[in-house]
Motif scaffolding. Structure first.
Motif, PDB file in Angstrom:
ATOM      1  N   ARG A 183      -6.754   1.576   4.597  1.00  0.00           N
ATOM      2  CA  ARG A 183      -6.127   0.772   5.641  1.00  0.00           C
ATOM      3  C   ARG A 183      -7.169   0.200   6.593  1.00  0.00           C
ATOM      4  O   ARG A 183      -7.090  -0.968   7.001  1.00  0.00           O
ATOM      5  N   THR A 210      -2.141   9.467  -3.441  1.00  0.00           N
ATOM      6  CA  THR A 210      -2.287   8.287  -2.600  1.00  0.00           C
ATOM      7  C   THR A 210      -3.767   8.105  -2.275  1.00  0.00           C
ATOM      8  O   THR A 210      -4.524   9.091  -2.246  1.00  0.00           O
ATOM      9  N   PRO A 211      -4.169   6.833  -2.059  1.00  0.00           N
ATOM     10  CA  PRO A 211      -3.360   5.616  -2.009  1.00  0.00           C
ATOM     11  C   PRO A 211      -3.306   4.923  -3.377  1.00  0.00           C
ATOM     12  O   PRO A 211      -4.117   5.186  -4.260  1.00  0.00           O
ATOM     13  N   LEU A 241       0.845  -1.190   0.000  1.00  0.00           N
ATOM     14  CA  LEU A 241       0.000   0.000   0.000  1.00  0.00           C
ATOM     15  C   LEU A 241       0.881   1.241   0.000  1.00  0.00           C
ATOM     16  O   LEU A 241       1.555   1.539   0.986  1.00  0.00           O
ATOM     17  N   HIS A 242       0.869   1.955  -1.100  1.00  0.00           N
ATOM     18  CA  HIS A 242       1.588   3.221  -1.212  1.00  0.00           C
ATOM     19  C   HIS A 242       0.677   4.297  -0.626  1.00  0.00           C
ATOM     20  O   HIS A 242      -0.408   4.572  -1.163  1.00  0.00           O
ATOM     21  N   GLN A 243       1.114   4.890   0.478  1.00  0.00           N
ATOM     22  CA  GLN A 243       0.240   5.771   1.238  1.00  0.00           C
ATOM     23  C   GLN A 243       1.045   6.862   1.925  1.00  0.00           C
ATOM     24  O   GLN A 243       2.275   6.833   1.971  1.00  0.00           O
ATOM     25  N   CYS A 303      -2.856  11.078   4.952  1.00  0.00           N
ATOM     26  CA  CYS A 303      -3.817  11.067   3.841  1.00  0.00           C
ATOM     27  C   CYS A 303      -5.071  10.346   4.314  1.00  0.00           C
ATOM     28  O   CYS A 303      -5.026   9.145   4.612  1.00  0.00           O
ATOM     29  N   SER A 338      -9.138   5.590  -3.704  1.00  0.00           N
ATOM     30  CA  SER A 338      -9.619   4.881  -2.513  1.00  0.00           C
ATOM     31  C   SER A 338     -10.999   4.262  -2.712  1.00  0.00           C
ATOM     32  O   SER A 338     -11.270   3.160  -2.235  1.00  0.00           O
ATOM     33  N   SER A 353      -5.903   7.214   2.263  1.00  0.00           N
ATOM     34  CA  SER A 353      -5.053   6.076   2.617  1.00  0.00           C
ATOM     35  C   SER A 353      -5.558   5.421   3.896  1.00  0.00           C
ATOM     36  O   SER A 353      -5.599   4.196   4.007  1.00  0.00           O
TER      37      SER A 353
END
Length: 223
Positions: free
Chosen positions: A17, A50-51, A4-6, A10, A65, A13
């Motif tokens: 999660r 992001t994400p 997960l690029h976060q 954010c 998201s 993000s």
């Protein structure tokens, strides 16, 4: 495994999660600073936001998201977050849009710019007028959540849903940045305290940004 690029503050993000944790989906975190303009990240998500999720074994990249949450709703049966009747699902999506768009635009975005980007990137002081307006609008949003909680066990109905995750993600960032005055919002405070106690939420409460520290009550599940 998913990567997960976060970014820690954010809210989108954070929403992803929370959803992945509630559904028991394993992932590893990879931090992306929004001001870096990384070419490698742009290759994953041309929008540069992001994400973004990447599974190298599956050769799959997911961005945005809402699209990510919908993907897991369709592929993972555990803990459905867009559930109930067609009318209830429509209400969940309405509220997700409200928090992702209106709450973010009115409250979270200006707080992030004034209290994070100006400090860490631009090296400028925040504009107190903009901060006051964001906190005033936060009150309006919390009054609406108070109303929802007065009439429903959870924001969209009888069960926890993606609407709750979206709202909690936005509120948690605004609260970290000192933009939430909880006075007069006992209904929302009670709902949020229950949410803060969930295992999916605890990792968010334990994280800290460099230089910027949250208010003392931020991680207190009873506050």
């Amino acid at each position: 495994m998913w990567r997960l690029h976060q970014f820690p503050l954010c809210p989108f993000s954070r929403k992803v999660r929370l959803l992945m944790s509630e559904k028991g989906i394993g992932y590893e975190l990879w931090r992306e600073n929004p001001w870096d303009g990384s070419e490698a990240f742009s290759d994953l998500n041309p929008a540069g936001r992001t994400p973004a999720l990447h599974d190298s074994e599956k050769g799959l990249i997911l961005c945005d998201s809402r699209a990510i949450c919908e993907y897991f709703e369709e592929t993972v049966d555990k803990s459905p977050m867009i559930n109930g009747t067609a009318a209830t699902r429509a209400e969940i999506r309405r509220l997700v849009a409200l928090f992702d768009e209106n709450f973010f635009g009115d409250v979270t975005a200006p707080l992030l710019y004034e209290r994070m980007k100006k400090r860490l990137v631009l090296r400028q002081p925040p504009d107190s007028r903009i901060l006051r307006e964001a906190m005033k609008l936060a009150h309006d949003h919390l009054y609406y959540i108070d109303y929802l909680i007065d009439n429903r066990p959870w924001l969209a109905g009888s069960q926890m849903s993606l609407a709750d995750l979206a709202a909690a993600a936005q509120i948690s960032v605004a609260d970290y940045l000192g933009g939430i005055d909880w006075q007069g919002h006992e209904q929302t405070r009670g709902w949020y305290s229950v949410f803060k106690s969930r295992p999916s939420f605890r990792p968010l409460l334990s994280e800290r940004m460099e230089v910027i520290q949250p208010p003392r009550h931020y991680a207190d599940v009873n506050a």
